[in-house]
Design a protein around this motif. Sequence first.
Motif, PDB file in Angstrom:
ATOM      1  N   ALA A  26       3.654  -5.005  -5.596  1.00 10.16           N
ATOM      2  CA  ALA A  26       2.331  -5.395  -6.084  1.00 10.16           C
ATOM      3  C   ALA A  26       2.250  -6.909  -6.254  1.00 10.16           C
ATOM      4  O   ALA A  26       1.253  -7.536  -5.871  1.00 10.16           O
ATOM      5  N   HIS A  79      -2.990  -4.331 -10.945  1.00  7.79           N
ATOM      6  CA  HIS A  79      -1.788  -3.544 -11.234  1.00  7.79           C
ATOM      7  C   HIS A  79      -0.674  -4.425 -11.785  1.00  7.79           C
ATOM      8  O   HIS A  79       0.029  -4.046 -12.730  1.00  7.79           O
ATOM      9  N   TYR A 135       2.896   4.684  -7.574  1.00  5.39           N
ATOM     10  CA  TYR A 135       1.981   4.287  -8.648  1.00  5.39           C
ATOM     11  C   TYR A 135       0.651   5.023  -8.662  1.00  5.39           C
ATOM     12  O   TYR A 135       0.018   5.117  -9.713  1.00  5.39           O
ATOM     13  N   SER A 136       0.216   5.541  -7.545  1.00 10.48           N
ATOM     14  CA  SER A 136      -1.106   6.164  -7.479  1.00 10.48           C
ATOM     15  C   SER A 136      -1.152   7.449  -8.294  1.00 10.48           C
ATOM     16  O   SER A 136      -0.123   7.972  -8.741  1.00 10.48           O
ATOM     17  N   PHE A 182      -4.021  -5.058  -6.430  1.00 11.43           N
ATOM     18  CA  PHE A 182      -2.614  -5.370  -6.691  1.00 11.43           C
ATOM     19  C   PHE A 182      -2.493  -6.411  -7.807  1.00 11.43           C
ATOM     20  O   PHE A 182      -1.531  -6.392  -8.583  1.00 11.43           O
ATOM     21  N   TYR A 227       7.612  -0.378  -8.162  1.00  9.03           N
ATOM     22  CA  TYR A 227       6.338  -0.766  -7.547  1.00  9.03           C
ATOM     23  C   TYR A 227       6.002  -2.235  -7.788  1.00  9.03           C
ATOM     24  O   TYR A 227       5.427  -2.895  -6.914  1.00  9.03           O
ATOM     25  N   GLU A 238       6.912   2.167 -12.186  1.00 11.18           N
ATOM     26  CA  GLU A 238       6.341   0.826 -12.261  1.00 11.18           C
ATOM     27  C   GLU A 238       7.388  -0.222 -11.893  1.00 11.18           C
ATOM     28  O   GLU A 238       7.062  -1.246 -11.276  1.00 11.18           O
ATOM     29  N   CYS A 295       1.030  10.018  -6.643  1.00 13.03           N
ATOM     30  CA  CYS A 295       2.343   9.553  -6.184  1.00 13.03           C
ATOM     31  C   CYS A 295       3.411  10.618  -6.392  1.00 13.03           C
ATOM     32  O   CYS A 295       3.326  11.438  -7.309  1.00 13.03           O
ATOM     33  N   THR A 313       0.830  -1.206   0.000  1.00 10.78           N
ATOM     34  CA  THR A 313       0.000   0.000   0.000  1.00 10.78           C
ATOM     35  C   THR A 313       0.864   1.256   0.000  1.00 10.78           C
ATOM     36  O   THR A 313       0.587   2.224  -0.720  1.00 10.78           O
ATOM     37  N   GLU A 319       2.340   1.645  -3.421  1.00  7.04           N
ATOM     38  CA  GLU A 319       1.347   2.184  -4.360  1.00  7.04           C
ATOM     39  C   GLU A 319       1.213   3.698  -4.195  1.00  7.04           C
ATOM     40  O   GLU A 319       1.198   4.441  -5.175  1.00  7.04           O
ATOM     41  N   ASN A 320       1.126   4.157  -2.966  1.00  7.11           N
ATOM     42  CA  ASN A 320       0.955   5.586  -2.709  1.00  7.11           C
ATOM     43  C   ASN A 320       2.163   6.407  -3.158  1.00  7.11           C
ATOM     44  O   ASN A 320       2.011   7.523  -3.661  1.00  7.11           O
TER      45      ASN A 320
END
Length: 302
Positions: A134, A154, A118-119, A151, A130, A127, A122, A111, A114-115
Amino acid sequence: MKRLILHIFLLVTAIAGVWTPARAASGDLFLYPSPPDTLMALQPRCDYIVSRFWDRCNFGTAFRDQEKLNRAFGDWVTIMQHASADTVHASIDHLLQRFVKKGPETLTFATMAENWLYSDTCSIFSEEMYLPFARAAANHKKISNADKARFQLHTKIIESSGLGAFVPDLVFTRPDGTKGRLSEITGSSVLLFINDPDCSDCNMARVRLSADYNANELIRRGELAIVSIYPDEASAEWRQTAATYPSNWTVGAIEDADSYFDLRSTPSFYFLNTRHKVLAKDIDIDYLLGAFRVANTQRRTQ
């Protein structure tokens, strides 16, 4: 030159602030590693920090303060941008391996990754960094299906269309209703142009791309194939519009395109080689047309 010097100065200053031992005395979870003075260059110093970053962290208590843990994680991935790829991957794998049997901890790290990476909001889009997080969450037996669903999505998207990935042999529907496959697309290079006729930026990009002399020359010589993809079902309205697209393009609709491509913004361009390996993505239309001009100019001068 002045801008370059200023950029380097700001970059080095920012990273130096992260690895200064005094930083850890201000309420962070642990003392960050400080590289020896013998390491002078930026990358070796970052390699040193990234590979030893979590050595002083007491994970037995670290998860009790999610805010501080998240801040430390952010510092870590920030420095990763300037470390070597081998060091980054080894460091991520080493951290995840510590919690390979612990679902909640793996979910927490995924998580945070991701924040940070990838978000939509972000700080550092990556990628490559990340994906291991994931994957770890997507495949973990001690994480609920509901928690790991995003996940898994993603992971599928990055593995299908991330840099270095090979785009799957997807089936598409042509404007006339017939089916085609991406494997049928030939050309030294392939440009996937994911667009929506209801998107004004997509329409502008389509007009510029279709009218570009250099792109059309590359297509004529078989050195480029342009594939226009509508990421939705092949509705009658789309078919009518798509029938007006350039005849030297391949045009199709893929209803589940959002399972294979990151569609958070459109238009989206993916530049592939002849084996449909992703060489570049998220390309600006101006840069793309400039690249076609250079490629065509070089071809004429050979």
